[in-house]
Design a protein around this motif. Structure first.
Motif, PDB file in Angstrom:
ATOM      1  N   SER A 237      30.009   7.911  -2.446  1.00  0.00           N
ATOM      2  CA  SER A 237      28.656   8.300  -2.048  1.00  0.00           C
ATOM      3  C   SER A 237      27.722   7.097  -2.020  1.00  0.00           C
ATOM      4  N   ILE A 238      27.850   6.231  -3.018  1.00  0.00           N
ATOM      5  CA  ILE A 238      26.992   5.041  -3.062  1.00  0.00           C
ATOM      6  C   ILE A 238      27.344   4.106  -1.908  1.00  0.00           C
ATOM      7  N   LEU A 239      28.641   3.966  -1.611  1.00  0.00           N
ATOM      8  CA  LEU A 239      29.063   3.148  -0.465  1.00  0.00           C
ATOM      9  C   LEU A 239      28.438   3.653   0.830  1.00  0.00           C
ATOM     10  N   GLU A 240      28.270   4.960   0.918  1.00  0.00           N
ATOM     11  CA  GLU A 240      27.701   5.579   2.123  1.00  0.00           C
ATOM     12  C   GLU A 240      26.181   5.518   2.140  1.00  0.00           C
ATOM     13  N   GLY A 241      25.587   4.923   1.108  1.00  0.00           N
ATOM     14  CA  GLY A 241      24.143   4.730   1.087  1.00  0.00           C
ATOM     15  C   GLY A 241      23.349   5.789   0.350  1.00  0.00           C
ATOM     16  N   THR A 242      24.029   6.653  -0.387  1.00  0.00           N
ATOM     17  CA  THR A 242      23.336   7.700  -1.129  1.00  0.00           C
ATOM     18  C   THR A 242      22.424   7.093  -2.191  1.00  0.00           C
TER      19      THR A 242
END
Length: 259
Positions: A237-242
């Motif tokens: 999720s963080i990789l996806e910009g969350t």
């Protein structure tokens, strides 16, 4: 408070403990603490902090990607100890470092344990140090850090008992063979493996990790563990910009599944 005591306290409330894994310094040095605070605010019981490494053998592609990004920003062990100090000012939640033998050896094993403990860390996982090398790798004085060992689906009953005897804090039960990742296929053999391991762990609490990617996974294995470790799902999720606020909500969903 000791790691074991935290898990025990949660279990006494008829709930399972939740650990969230974050890669230190990811997505960048400035935002890492924001994500750590988001996980804490979401209700996580233990925070596992990964030490970035170029060849993380136990980690799947998602966590490998986060580790690579952190290394490109030159995240060091001293940075990580500073992160833990910042977290400790925000919360007394137990923190567990997860790292591989090479960076620890390079830093100096004794110095690493001293500095990690001084920063406020509570435990350490070194997945590439097997039971047979435990006494050789770790000094007699672990400076108050709980050294957490791992079992796998291929571990014999005798080995599981030996790991339970040596481990402190909890035993990390790897749910399936292979590397970390939130896309694991669980079948009846997984359930049997977890039931067997849980029945053999008598000294420690047992936490299940690898592949716990949705609340349904927690519900499926609820009766065979004292807690769960969620990593790749959060890192992806963080990789996806969350943003941190949404990560907090995600952690809350997993925490609710824990009872």
């Amino acid at each position: 408070m000791k790691i074991r005591d935290i898990i025990d306290e949660v279990n006494k409330s008829n709930k399972k403990a939740l650990t969230v894994f974050l890669t230190a310094g990811f997505p960048d040095k400035n935002k890492f603490i924001d994500y750590a605070k988001a996980a804490i605010d979401g209700g996580v019981d233990i925070l596992e902090i990964g030490i970035p490494f170029s060849d993380p053998l136990a980690d799947g592609p998602v966590i490998q990607a986060s580790s690579s990004l952190a290394l490109k920003q030159n995240v060091t062990l001293k940075d990580i100890f500073n992160f833990i100090e910042s977290i400790r000012k925000y919360s007394d939640i137990p923190t567990v470092l997860m790292g591989y033998a090479n960076p620890i050896n390079k830093y100096g094993k004794e110095k690493f344990l001293i500095d990690a403990s001084a920063s406020g860390a509570n435990g350490l996982i070194v997945p590439d140090i097997p039971l047979e090398e435990y006494d050789f790798f770790f000094p007699a004085n672990n400076h108050g850090l709980d050294i957490i060992l791992l079992t796998t689906p291929t571990s014999s009953d005798e080995r599981i008992r030996a790991i339970d005897k040596k481990s402190e804090g909890f035993v990390y039960c790897v749910s399936v063979t292979g590397t970390t990742g939130a896309d694991k296929n669980f079948d009846d053999s997984t359930v049997e493996h977890l039931k067997r391991t849980y029945s053999l762990i008598t000294k420690n609490k047992m936490m299940i990790g690898f592949g716990i990617g949705k609340p349904e996974d927690i519900k499926k294995f609820y009766d065979y563990s004292d807690g769960f470790i969620v990593g790749s799902r959060i890192i992806k999720s963080i990789l996806e910009g969350t943003e941190p606020a949404v990560i907090k909500e995600t952690v809350e969903i997993f925490k609710n599944a824990c009872g």
